[in-house]
Design a protein around this motif. Sequence first.
Motif, short mmCIF file in Angstrom:
data_model
loop_
_atom_site.label_atom_id
_atom_site.label_comp_id
_atom_site.label_asym_id
_atom_site.label_seq_id
_atom_site.Cartn_x
_atom_site.Cartn_y
_atom_site.Cartn_z
N GLY A 1 -2.67 -4.93 -2.40
CA GLY A 1 -1.91 -3.80 -1.88
C GLY A 1 -2.78 -2.63 -1.51
O GLY A 1 -2.52 -1.92 -0.54
N LEU A 2 -3.85 -2.41 -2.27
CA LEU A 2 -4.77 -1.31 -1.98
C LEU A 2 -5.44 -1.47 -0.62
O LEU A 2 -5.74 -0.49 0.05
CB LEU A 2 -5.85 -1.20 -3.07
CG LEU A 2 -5.40 -0.70 -4.42
CD1 LEU A 2 -6.53 -0.86 -5.43
CD2 LEU A 2 -4.95 0.76 -4.33
N GLN A 3 -5.68 -2.71 -0.23
CA GLN A 3 -6.39 -3.00 1.02
C GLN A 3 -5.45 -3.24 2.20
O GLN A 3 -5.91 -3.33 3.34
CB GLN A 3 -7.28 -4.24 0.83
CG GLN A 3 -8.21 -4.19 -0.37
CD GLN A 3 -9.12 -2.97 -0.36
OE1 GLN A 3 -9.63 -2.59 0.69
NE2 GLN A 3 -9.30 -2.35 -1.50
N ALA A 4 -4.17 -3.34 1.94
CA ALA A 4 -3.21 -3.71 2.98
C ALA A 4 -2.85 -2.54 3.88
O ALA A 4 -3.09 -1.38 3.54
CB ALA A 4 -1.95 -4.25 2.33
N GLU A 5 -2.27 -2.88 5.02
CA GLU A 5 -1.69 -1.84 5.86
C GLU A 5 -0.49 -1.27 5.12
O GLU A 5 0.10 -1.92 4.26
CB GLU A 5 -1.25 -2.43 7.20
CG GLU A 5 -2.41 -2.87 8.07
CD GLU A 5 -1.94 -3.35 9.43
OE1 GLU A 5 -0.89 -2.90 9.90
OE2 GLU A 5 -2.65 -4.19 10.00
N ASN B 1 0.88 -1.17 0.00
CA ASN B 1 0.00 0.00 0.00
C ASN B 1 0.91 1.21 0.00
O ASN B 1 1.69 1.41 0.94
CB ASN B 1 -0.90 -0.01 1.24
CG ASN B 1 -1.84 1.16 1.28
OD1 ASN B 1 -1.61 2.21 0.70
ND2 ASN B 1 -2.95 0.98 2.00
N LEU B 2 0.83 2.02 -1.05
CA LEU B 2 1.71 3.19 -1.17
C LEU B 2 1.01 4.50 -0.82
O LEU B 2 1.57 5.56 -1.04
CB LEU B 2 2.26 3.26 -2.59
CG LEU B 2 3.08 2.06 -3.04
CD1 LEU B 2 3.52 2.23 -4.48
CD2 LEU B 2 4.26 1.83 -2.13
N GLY B 3 -0.20 4.41 -0.30
CA GLY B 3 -0.92 5.64 0.03
C GLY B 3 -1.60 6.20 -1.19
O GLY B 3 -2.39 5.52 -1.84
N SER B 4 -1.26 7.42 -1.54
CA SER B 4 -1.88 8.03 -2.71
C SER B 4 -0.83 8.49 -3.70
O SER B 4 0.32 8.78 -3.34
CB SER B 4 -2.77 9.21 -2.31
OG SER B 4 -1.99 10.22 -1.73
N GLY B 5 -1.22 8.55 -4.96
CA GLY B 5 -0.31 8.96 -6.02
C GLY B 5 -0.92 8.64 -7.36
O GLY B 5 -2.11 8.34 -7.47
N SER B 6 -0.11 8.68 -8.38
CA SER B 6 -0.57 8.42 -9.74
C SER B 6 -0.34 6.96 -10.11
O SER B 6 0.45 6.25 -9.47
CB SER B 6 0.18 9.32 -10.73
OG SER B 6 1.52 8.91 -10.85
N VAL B 7 -0.99 6.53 -11.16
CA VAL B 7 -0.81 5.16 -11.66
C VAL B 7 0.64 4.95 -12.08
O VAL B 7 1.25 3.92 -11.77
CB VAL B 7 -1.77 4.87 -12.84
CG1 VAL B 7 -1.45 3.54 -13.49
CG2 VAL B 7 -3.21 4.91 -12.38
N LEU B 8 1.24 5.94 -12.74
CA LEU B 8 2.63 5.80 -13.18
C LEU B 8 3.58 5.72 -11.98
O LEU B 8 4.56 4.96 -12.01
CB LEU B 8 3.02 6.95 -14.10
CG LEU B 8 4.33 6.79 -14.84
CD1 LEU B 8 4.42 5.47 -15.61
CD2 LEU B 8 4.55 7.96 -15.78
N GLN B 9 3.29 6.44 -10.92
CA GLN B 9 4.10 6.32 -9.70
C GLN B 9 4.01 4.90 -9.15
O GLN B 9 5.03 4.32 -8.75
CB GLN B 9 3.62 7.30 -8.62
CG GLN B 9 4.06 8.72 -8.85
CD GLN B 9 3.45 9.65 -7.81
OE1 GLN B 9 2.26 9.58 -7.52
NE2 GLN B 9 4.27 10.53 -7.27
N SER B 10 2.80 4.33 -9.13
CA SER B 10 2.67 2.97 -8.60
C SER B 10 3.43 1.98 -9.48
O SER B 10 4.06 1.05 -8.97
CB SER B 10 1.20 2.57 -8.45
OG SER B 10 0.62 2.23 -9.67
N GLU B 11 3.41 2.16 -10.79
CA GLU B 11 4.14 1.27 -11.69
C GLU B 11 5.64 1.36 -11.44
O GLU B 11 6.34 0.34 -11.39
CB GLU B 11 3.83 1.61 -13.16
CG GLU B 11 2.38 1.42 -13.56
CD GLU B 11 1.98 -0.04 -13.71
OE1 GLU B 11 2.85 -0.93 -13.70
OE2 GLU B 11 0.78 -0.29 -13.87
#
Length: 151
Positions: A113-117, A24-34
């Motif tokens: 990952g979206l649902q994880a701590e 879980n990376l918090g918030s950001g863009s799709v490209l950041q997550s990639e």
Amino acid sequence: MGKIGVGGVIRSHDGSWVAGFYANLGSGSVLQSEAWGLLLGLKLAYDNQCSHLYVESDSETLVNMVKNGVDEVHPLKTILNCCSFFQQKFLSFDIRHTYREVNAVVDILSKDGLQAEAGVHVMLHPPPQVITSLLDDLCEFPRDRIVNFEV
């Protein structure tokens, strides 16, 4: 900007599970997550003493950025520099674009990952929710891809 999670899997030459992760990376863009997903995957491969790495990403933009580089002022430059550092640790490295449907395991892990701590969660064995998709991938089970044709 929205909620972002990442996932990845390291597989052996025959497609079997070596290790996987989700975060879980918090918030950001799709490209950041990639980009973060690539970095975390490279580190996991390095930690598992992989020597030859073939990376598949469903982000054609990220693949092009890794292959062609980015400007010094690009917001993802630091992450991509870290990826480059790890790439040099492998005897061989290749990255290619692939469609999401080809690797459903990573798609499931990313959603986990979206649902994880917060933080990175590493798995040395496949979790139950990916077993069916993992077996489908190993058997090269065909998956439908919806294509929107505009006339």
